[in-house]
Design a protein around this motif. Structure first.
Motif, mmCIF file in Angstrom:
data_model
loop_
_atom_site.group_PDB
_atom_site.id
_atom_site.type_symbol
_atom_site.label_atom_id
_atom_site.label_comp_id
_atom_site.label_asym_id
_atom_site.label_seq_id
_atom_site.Cartn_x
_atom_site.Cartn_y
_atom_site.Cartn_z
ATOM 1 N N PRO A 188 14.702 -4.170 -8.238
ATOM 2 C CA PRO A 188 13.318 -4.672 -8.242
ATOM 3 C C PRO A 188 12.513 -4.153 -7.054
ATOM 4 O O PRO A 188 11.317 -3.898 -7.178
ATOM 5 C CB PRO A 188 13.511 -6.191 -8.174
ATOM 6 N N TRP A 214 11.466 -0.608 -7.898
ATOM 7 C CA TRP A 214 10.454 -0.684 -8.961
ATOM 8 C C TRP A 214 9.089 -1.028 -8.352
ATOM 9 O O TRP A 214 8.072 -0.394 -8.613
ATOM 10 C CB TRP A 214 10.865 -1.751 -9.985
ATOM 11 N N GLN A 215 9.109 -2.066 -7.472
ATOM 12 C CA GLN A 215 7.866 -2.548 -6.861
ATOM 13 C C GLN A 215 7.231 -1.481 -5.979
ATOM 14 O O GLN A 215 6.010 -1.343 -5.926
ATOM 15 C CB GLN A 215 8.172 -3.811 -6.043
ATOM 16 N N ARG A 216 8.083 -0.701 -5.292
ATOM 17 C CA ARG A 216 7.577 0.377 -4.417
ATOM 18 C C ARG A 216 6.741 1.376 -5.245
ATOM 19 O O ARG A 216 5.644 1.761 -4.841
ATOM 20 C CB ARG A 216 8.781 1.078 -3.777
ATOM 21 N N ARG A 272 -0.451 0.689 0.041
ATOM 22 C CA ARG A 272 -0.010 -0.548 -0.628
ATOM 23 C C ARG A 272 -0.772 -1.763 -0.123
ATOM 24 O O ARG A 272 -0.770 -2.813 -0.767
ATOM 25 C CB ARG A 272 1.487 -0.786 -0.364
ATOM 26 N N VAL A 292 5.277 0.838 -8.196
ATOM 27 C CA VAL A 292 4.062 0.170 -8.683
ATOM 28 C C VAL A 292 3.034 0.062 -7.551
ATOM 29 O O VAL A 292 1.844 0.357 -7.731
ATOM 30 C CB VAL A 292 4.409 -1.238 -9.245
ATOM 31 N N ASP A 293 3.503 -0.338 -6.375
ATOM 32 C CA ASP A 293 2.582 -0.590 -5.261
ATOM 33 C C ASP A 293 1.945 0.693 -4.728
ATOM 34 O O ASP A 293 0.752 0.715 -4.433
ATOM 35 C CB ASP A 293 3.321 -1.301 -4.105
ATOM 36 N N SER A 323 -1.085 0.575 -7.518
ATOM 37 C CA SER A 323 -1.989 -0.251 -6.702
ATOM 38 C C SER A 323 -2.656 0.578 -5.616
ATOM 39 O O SER A 323 -3.817 0.324 -5.260
ATOM 40 C CB SER A 323 -1.221 -1.425 -6.081
#
Ligand SMILES: NC(=O)c1ccc[n+]([C@@H]2O[C@H](COP(=O)([O-])OP(=O)(O)OC[C@H]3O[C@@H](n4cnc5c(N)ncnc54)[C@H](O)[C@@H]3O)[C@@H](O)[C@H]2O)c1
Length: 282
Positions: free
Chosen positions: A106, A109-111, A67, A113-114, A118
């Motif tokens: 959130p 969710w971000q985990r 990340r 995506v990251d 990413s």
């Protein structure tokens, strides 16, 4: 067709998420069977050292969180300085998430995506320029999933991330061709492979917690049909050596999912109610 030994034997590989599951299977195959030096990168220090202890000095453990773009850049500098050109980069690290989309926090969710999206981008950004500049044939693989060509309720963040990884990899394939670089780009679409991914998956803290955990139970149960990570690794690396773009571990399951998606898009059909993509084997 060239064999994995001919293409990769004795070279240098970097595998992210190498401490468990498919990454550990890949590391075992590359270092153990093909005599590659493998940089085993994982956010879990214990897991990275465990796989290195198991396989000996050909495996170099590195604690890296994919990340973090700076951490991945530092890994790339260190690898190039100490070990030379990378022949095989496998952006493998990934995480799962269960629950209805509206219940997912959130943070979770971000985990996804990251790590899943990413993390793959950071690997490409950090390593590709060096691999292109080295001017020797090299390979870059990204772990997508059969989920990259289908949709599954209660796994929306994960499925979305795998569609993104596949799209990113398809674009990368075109970009590398456009500049005439000697880099072979492949997307890996595994079916079920023995791993920790479902037990390590995020759940939900509010809303329909029971539905999320029921889905986790279902996935843990169908995991019984999974092939081993070692078997998956061998077929993934053999297909990479042959220069395949779409690398699969369960050809019938993936080809059926691809055909169903092609038909859905070509005929403008809305997604059908979900039936397990592994139903044929159940
Ligand atoms: N196992 C399957 O059935 C299956 C099917 C399709 C696709 N995949 C994909 O294969 C890849 C590997 O999954 P797996 O099933 O072996 O999972 P796993 O949970 O067994 O192993 C994942 C590894 O990645 C590491 N990791 C997690 N977050 C990280 C981070 N931020 N930075 C660095 N390392 C990190 C974990 O510590 C772990 O060692 C994933 O991208 C997954 O989506 C797995």
């Amino acid at each position: 067709m060239p064999t994995a030994q001919e293409v990769f034997g004795g070279g240098l590989a970097v595998v992210t998420g190498a401490g468990a599951g498919i990454g550990a299977g890949l590391t075992r195959h590359l270092a153990g069977d093909l005599g590659m030096t493998v940089i085993a990168a994982d956010v879990d220090a214990e897991a990275a050292h465990r796989i290195a202890d198991e396989l000996g000095e050909r495996v170099v453990p590195r604690v890296v969180d994919v990340r973090d773009p700076d951490a991945v850049d530092r890994l790339a500098c260190l690898v190039t300085d100490e070990f030379g050109p990378v022949r095989l980069l496998i952006n493998n690290a990934g995480v799962e998430q269960f629950g209805y989309l509206w219940d997912v926090s959130p943070v979770n969710w971000q985990r996804v995506v990251d790590v899943n999206i990413s993390g793959v981008f950071h690997g490409i950004r950090a390593f590709l320029p060096g691999m292109i500049a080295a001017g020797q044939r090299s390979h870059v693989l990204a772990l997508a999933s059969v989920g990259a060509v289908t949709s599954v309720p209660l796994q929306a963040p994960y499925i979305m991330s795998k569609h993104a990884v596949l799209a990113m990899t398809e674009c990368l394939h075109q970009e590398v061709a456009e500049i005439g670089a000697d880099v072979v780009v492949s997307a890996v679409l595994p079916g079920l492979v023995e791993s920790d991914i479902f037990s390590a998956a995020g759940g939900v803290e509010s809303g329909d917690i029971a539905a999320a955990e029921e889905h986790r139970k279902t996935m843990l149960a169908i995991r019984e049909q999974a092939i081993s990570a070692d078997e998956a690794a061998e077929t993934i690396v053999a297909q990479a050596a042959r220069g395949e773009f779409y690398i699969v571990t369960h050809p019938e399951v993936v080809h059926a999912a691809m055909a169903a998606r092609a038909d859905q898009l070509a005929n403008h059909r809305a997604p059908a109610p979900h039936r397990s993509r592994f139903a044929a084997a159940e």
